[in-house]
Design a protein around this motif. Structure first.
Motif, PDB file in Angstrom:
ATOM      1  N   GLU A  85       5.330  16.962  33.718  1.00 50.46           N
ATOM      2  CA  GLU A  85       4.699  17.225  32.419  1.00 50.46           C
ATOM      3  C   GLU A  85       4.736  18.711  32.116  1.00 50.46           C
ATOM      4  OE1 GLU A  85       0.872  14.971  31.414  1.00 50.46           O
ATOM      5  OE2 GLU A  85       1.321  14.245  33.435  1.00 50.46           O
ATOM      6  N   ILE A  86       4.903  19.015  30.840  1.00 55.94           N
ATOM      7  CA  ILE A  86       4.869  20.405  30.374  1.00 55.94           C
ATOM      8  C   ILE A  86       3.525  20.656  29.715  1.00 55.94           C
ATOM      9  CG2 ILE A  86       5.897  22.030  28.734  1.00 55.94           C
ATOM     10  CD1 ILE A  86       8.595  20.685  29.245  1.00 55.94           C
ATOM     11  N   ILE A  87       2.897  21.769  30.073  1.00 57.35           N
ATOM     12  CA  ILE A  87       1.593  22.112  29.503  1.00 57.35           C
ATOM     13  C   ILE A  87       1.801  23.157  28.399  1.00 57.35           C
ATOM     14  CG2 ILE A  87      -0.706  23.044  29.991  1.00 57.35           C
ATOM     15  CD1 ILE A  87      -0.408  22.090  32.877  1.00 57.35           C
ATOM     16  N   GLU A  88       1.511  22.759  27.166  1.00 55.38           N
ATOM     17  CA  GLU A  88       1.675  23.686  26.032  1.00 55.38           C
ATOM     18  C   GLU A  88       0.575  24.746  26.074  1.00 55.38           C
ATOM     19  OE1 GLU A  88       4.271  23.714  24.129  1.00 55.38           O
ATOM     20  OE2 GLU A  88       5.083  21.800  24.863  1.00 55.38           O
TER      21      GLU A  88
ATOM     22  N   PRO B 213      -7.190  25.610  31.549  1.00 58.49           N
ATOM     23  CA  PRO B 213      -7.779  24.822  32.642  1.00 58.49           C
ATOM     24  C   PRO B 213      -8.081  23.379  32.250  1.00 58.49           C
ATOM     25  CG  PRO B 213      -9.327  26.492  31.853  1.00 58.49           C
ATOM     26  CD  PRO B 213      -7.998  26.773  31.207  1.00 58.49           C
ATOM     27  N   GLU B 214      -8.505  23.138  30.998  1.00 58.93           N
ATOM     28  CA  GLU B 214      -8.852  21.751  30.630  1.00 58.93           C
ATOM     29  C   GLU B 214      -7.630  20.851  30.710  1.00 58.93           C
ATOM     30  OE1 GLU B 214      -9.396  24.321  28.589  1.00 58.93           O
ATOM     31  OE2 GLU B 214     -11.571  24.626  28.706  1.00 58.93           O
ATOM     32  N   LEU B 215      -6.495  21.360  30.183  1.00 58.14           N
ATOM     33  CA  LEU B 215      -5.263  20.552  30.230  1.00 58.14           C
ATOM     34  C   LEU B 215      -4.818  20.341  31.672  1.00 58.14           C
ATOM     35  CD1 LEU B 215      -3.273  22.183  27.264  1.00 58.14           C
ATOM     36  CD2 LEU B 215      -4.500  20.009  27.275  1.00 58.14           C
TER      37      LEU B 215
ATOM     38  N   GLY C 292      -7.117  17.924  33.398  1.00 55.84           N
ATOM     39  CA  GLY C 292      -6.915  16.562  32.882  1.00 55.84           C
ATOM     40  C   GLY C 292      -5.728  15.889  33.563  1.00 55.84           C
ATOM     41  N   ILE C 293      -4.622  16.627  33.705  1.00 59.58           N
ATOM     42  CA  ILE C 293      -3.421  16.044  34.333  1.00 59.58           C
ATOM     43  C   ILE C 293      -3.681  15.806  35.826  1.00 59.58           C
ATOM     44  CG2 ILE C 293      -0.969  16.392  34.840  1.00 59.58           C
ATOM     45  CD1 ILE C 293      -0.838  18.152  32.299  1.00 59.58           C
ATOM     46  N   LEU C 294      -4.335  16.770  36.466  1.00 58.40           N
ATOM     47  CA  LEU C 294      -4.630  16.621  37.908  1.00 58.40           C
ATOM     48  C   LEU C 294      -5.539  15.408  38.137  1.00 58.40           C
ATOM     49  CD1 LEU C 294      -4.574  17.622  40.832  1.00 58.40           C
ATOM     50  CD2 LEU C 294      -6.336  19.302  40.242  1.00 58.40           C
TER      51      LEU C 294
END
Ligand SMILES: O=C(O)CCC(=O)CC(=O)O
Length: 262
Positions: free
Chosen positions: A234-237, A248-250, A253-255
């Motif tokens: 996944e790419i984090i924008e 950190p929230e994104l 969330g993925i973790l």
């Protein structure tokens, strides 16, 4: 804050939320950072997980020991910490050089590992020439001489303002990094190629990367995900090389999604 003597080297670390009924996560840092980069992640997850953070030798409050280092030596330090706290079924969360250390740890002790979460990393990072230039730059000019280019890879433009106190704090973190520890870790990255280990991973794995990562760009991280059987990507924008700090929230969330599927 805790310290553990491993052989003749003292490793600074912390264990938060320790409880054998909670799944364990060990976080492994990037080059030139210490374990405080995980503070927002640790705060969010400490009710549900046992969380181990540590400073690689030559970084933070850990001993310098005797650089140059090898990735395998960092992995041995992590394994000693995991064994000291009797952690089982650990998920490793490795950022950049931390991902190489996660690969080495898995190679040495797959029995300890439940899952692998790779952030902004690869099976092989940079070229010998790239790392020779980086080592030469810090040895001749000090860490301050690389501050601006490094920060432009760690964080996106909007984050990198003098008004942003967090940004200034992370500049201070890099500036206070001992040159010998930094150059010693660069040598470890230079000498590392975990292509074969990545192909052999049999544990659940996931890769993430900041969209604007200038150190380990999305296409490089994608190449790691492609090597690992069944690995997500996944790419984090809105993030660059250190999404656990900038978004950190994104990141959390993925973790969390990865952990809940284990
Ligand atoms: O961040 C790391 O651990 C290594 C990759 C890198 O080159 C990072 C940087 O640009 O400082």
């Amino acid at each position: 804050m805790k310290f553990l003597r491993i052989g003749d080297v003292v490793i600074s670390h912390d264990i938060v939320g320790a409880d054998s009924s909670k799944p364990a996560i060990a976080f492994i840092n990037s080059l030139g950072t210490d374990r405080r980069i995980w503070s927002q992640v640790v705060e969010a997850l400490s009710d549900e997980f046992t969380l181990l953070t540590f400073d690689k030798r030559g970084h933070g409050l850990s001993d310098l020991a005797s650089p140059p280092y090898q990735i395998e030596t960092f992995a041995d330090d992590l394994i000693a910490l995991i064994e000291h706290y009797d952690l089982r079924d650990v998920t490793l969360c490795g950022l950049s050089i931390g991902g190489l250390i996660a690969l080495s740890t898995y190679d040495k002790r797959p029995d300890l590992i439940r899952g692998l979460f790779f952030a902004d990393t690869a099976h092989k990072i940079g070229t010998p020439e790239f790392w020779a230039a980086r080592i030469g730059a810090v040895e001749s000019g000090g860490i301050g001489s690389i501050l601006e280019p490094i920060m432009s890879r760690w964080f996106t433009g909007p984050y990198r303002t003098n008004e942003n106190a967090d940004y200034r704090g992370y500049c201070n973190m890099l500036l206070r990094q001992p040159v010998e520890g930094y150059a010693g870790a660069c040598a470890a990255i230079r000498d590392a190629d975990f292509t074969d280990v990545a192909k052999r991973i049999a544990a659940p794995a996931h890769c993430v990367v900041g969209a604007e990562d200038g150190s380990t760009p999305p296409e490089l991280v994608r190449s790691l995900a492609d090597l690992i059987p069944g690995c997500g990507f996944e790419i984090i924008e809105g993030a660059a090389h250190i999404p656990c700090v900038e978004t950190p929230e994104l990141f959390i969330g993925i973790l969390r999604r990865f952990l809940s599927a284990l």
